[in-house]
Design an enzyme around this catalytic site. Structure first.
Site, PDB file in Angstrom:
ATOM      1  N   GLU A  54       0.835  -1.206   0.000  1.00 39.58           N
ATOM      2  CA  GLU A  54       0.000   0.000   0.000  1.00 39.58           C
ATOM      3  C   GLU A  54       0.873   1.260   0.000  1.00 39.58           C
ATOM      4  O   GLU A  54       0.585   2.237  -0.699  1.00 39.58           O
ATOM      5  CB  GLU A  54      -0.906   0.031   1.243  1.00 39.58           C
ATOM      6  N   ARG A 213      20.698 -22.402  -9.447  1.00 37.56           N
ATOM      7  CA  ARG A 213      21.723 -22.009 -10.414  1.00 37.56           C
ATOM      8  C   ARG A 213      21.138 -21.639 -11.774  1.00 37.56           C
ATOM      9  O   ARG A 213      21.817 -21.046 -12.604  1.00 37.56           O
ATOM     10  CB  ARG A 213      22.744 -23.143 -10.602  1.00 37.56           C
TER      11      ARG A 213
HETATM   12  C1  AOF Z   1       0.062  -5.166   4.361  1.00 37.30           C
HETATM   13  N1  AOF Z   1       0.695  -4.958   3.188  1.00 37.30           N
HETATM   14  O1  AOF Z   1       2.321  -5.365   1.767  1.00 37.30           O
HETATM   15  C2  AOF Z   1       2.263  -6.653   3.696  1.00 37.30           C
HETATM   16  C3  AOF Z   1       1.574  -6.883   4.900  1.00 37.30           C
HETATM   17  O2  AOF Z   1       6.474  -6.266  10.346  1.00 37.30           O
HETATM   18  P1  AOF Z   1       5.746  -5.581   9.235  1.00 37.30           P
HETATM   19  O3  AOF Z   1       5.694  -4.084   9.391  1.00 37.30           O
HETATM   20  O4  AOF Z   1       6.233  -5.966   7.871  1.00 37.30           O
HETATM   21  O5  AOF Z   1       4.197  -6.014   9.330  1.00 37.30           O
HETATM   22  C4  AOF Z   1       3.789  -7.325   9.400  1.00 37.30           C
HETATM   23  C5  AOF Z   1       2.289  -7.393   9.171  1.00 37.30           C
HETATM   24  O6  AOF Z   1       1.973  -6.907   7.874  1.00 37.30           O
HETATM   25  C6  AOF Z   1       1.734  -8.799   9.198  1.00 37.30           C
HETATM   26  O7  AOF Z   1       0.376  -8.729   9.569  1.00 37.30           O
HETATM   27  C7  AOF Z   1       1.876  -9.224   7.762  1.00 37.30           C
HETATM   28  O8  AOF Z   1       0.989 -10.282   7.422  1.00 37.30           O
HETATM   29  C8  AOF Z   1       1.474  -7.941   7.079  1.00 37.30           C
HETATM   30  N2  AOF Z   1       2.027  -7.830   5.741  1.00 37.30           N
HETATM   31  N3  AOF Z   1       0.480  -6.155   5.173  1.00 37.30           N
HETATM   32  O9  AOF Z   1      -0.880  -4.438   4.682  1.00 37.30           O
HETATM   33  C9  AOF Z   1       1.770  -5.637   2.825  1.00 37.30           C
HETATM   34  N4  AOF Z   1       3.371  -7.352   3.368  1.00 37.30           N
HETATM   35 ZN    ZN Z   2       0.724  -2.935   5.945  1.00 42.90          ZN
END
Ligand code: AOF
Ligand code: ZN
Length: 346
Positions: A54, A213
């Site tokens: 986001e 590889r």
């Molecule tokens: C989202 N958008 O692109 C991703 C999310 O430790 P952090 O800050 O990376 O946060 C971990 C939390 O964010 C956890 O709930 C994971 O599933 C989520 N990942 N959430 O809104 C994203 N990669």
């Molecule tokens: Zn997030």
């Protein structure tokens, strides 16, 4: 459901997959910001610990379009997070940027999110649609959700068999069954998995390197199951720079810094305990590459999520038969003379 919602959600999925192999143990997430049918921003979670999808989508908007953000819809493959982890919560960003509408596919079952992201947005007056392309979104986020809900990595079984179901020749010689396409795909999958696991029998018989590889990206961590731990240090699996963890009942001091031994009792709880130990090391996806005994142990205990099986065009007159998977394959892809069968355990 609006047909356009599906088109933008597919774009989110495609973006999300660009994070394969780098986002884990976080989920792969893609986001698209749309003003009146026009995409004004896109982003994905590029690497663990870095900005969420986001945030990247909002930051990608051209200065000339920034004033449109409070009139746009944010499409995102996964529920926006509502926790302060390595980065600030995406719900806060959405409210701060006054984005009026969010369309998402699946729920993030991580602790502290699990519907709380949706609740917070709705309570603040954001219109939230959930479940666009529900099934695809579910499977996209399944590795992460399995990791947080079951405290174990998402398990992918991978093996090849001859046209008539033979896995290995009777004398345990190494036998290359599948073709170049299959090999290339295997290396792509290695680039996407956090770790790759084999039994000691396979290590001794085939002396595999288990590195990536033949595809872009990195190599996974290598895991060996070896009850007695008697593995010569000269084996390719111990080559640097990739790391190798050996799980054994008789641990001993490794000679090289890239090798670690861990104690694991080889009893009825072995697979469950192994998976718990890997989860504690932040390994959220694990590919099992053999041999027969190891694959069967995972199948018998029900600890597998996907199986990717190459059926080679070759016929092998005799040998040990490949593991049996319950149920029919979900997808069959032709790969030259080979076929790839894709199974799910659900
Ligand atoms: C989202 N958008 O692109 C991703 C999310 O430790 P952090 O800050 O990376 O946060 C971990 C939390 O964010 C956890 O709930 C994971 O599933 C989520 N990942 N959430 O809104 C994203 N990669
Ligand atoms: Zn997030």
């Amino acid at each position: 459901m609006d047909r356009r919602d599906e088109i933008f959600m597919r774009r989110c999925f495609d973006l999300a997959r660009l994070g394969a192999g780098r986002a884990s143990p976080n989920p792969m997430v893609g986001a698209v910001l749309v003003f009146e049918g026009r995409v004004i921003g896109e982003g994905f979670h590029q690497a663990y610990g870095q900005a969420h999808a986001e945030v990247n989508a909002v930051n990608s908007v051209f200065p000339a379009d920034v004033h449109l953000i409070p009139y746009s819809t944010l499409y995102v493959s996964l529920e926006p997070c509502d926790v302060h982890g390595k980065t600030p919560p995406c719900t806060s960003l959405i409210l701060e940027k006054k984005i009026p509408k969010v369309v998402l596919s699946s729920i993030d079952h991580s602790p502290g999110v699990d519907g709380a992201g949706i609740d917070r947005l709705r309570k603040a007056g954001v219109e939230v649609t959930v479940g666009v392309l529900r099934e695809d979104g579910y499977f996209l986020s399944l590795p992460r959700n399995t990791f947080v809900q079951q405290n174990r990595p998402y398990v992918i079984l991978k093996f090849a068999q001859s046209r008539n179901g033979v896995f290995a020749p009777p004398d345990n010689r190494q036998m290359w069954l599948s073709n170049e396409y299959s090999k290339r795909l295997t290396h792509k999958w290695r680039s996407e998995a956090d770790a790759i696991l084999v039994g000691a029998g396979t290590v001794l018989a085939d002396n595999p390197r288990l590195t990536n590889r033949f595809y872009f990206g990195r190599s996974p961590l290598r895991i060996v199951l070896s009850r007695h731990g008697k593995l010569p240090e000269s084996l390719a699996i111990f080559n640097a720079p990739e790391s190798t963890h050996v799980y054994t009942e008789t641990p001993h001091e490794p000679k090289a810094g890239n090798v670690q031994y861990h104690y694991l009792p080889f009893n009825g709880q072995m697979i469950a305990n192994l998976l718990k130990s890997l989860a504690a090391r932040n390994i959220a996806s694990l590919m099992i590459e053999g041999g027969i005994k190891t694959l069967r142990q995972f199948i018998q205990k029900g600890y597998w999520d996907e199986a990717r099986v190459f059926i080679a065009g070759k016929y092998v007159p005799e040998g040990r038969m490949a593991p049996f998977l319950p149920g029919p394959p979900e997808i069959i892809h032709p790969l030259g003379e080979d076929r790839l069968l894709f199974f799910r355990n659900h």
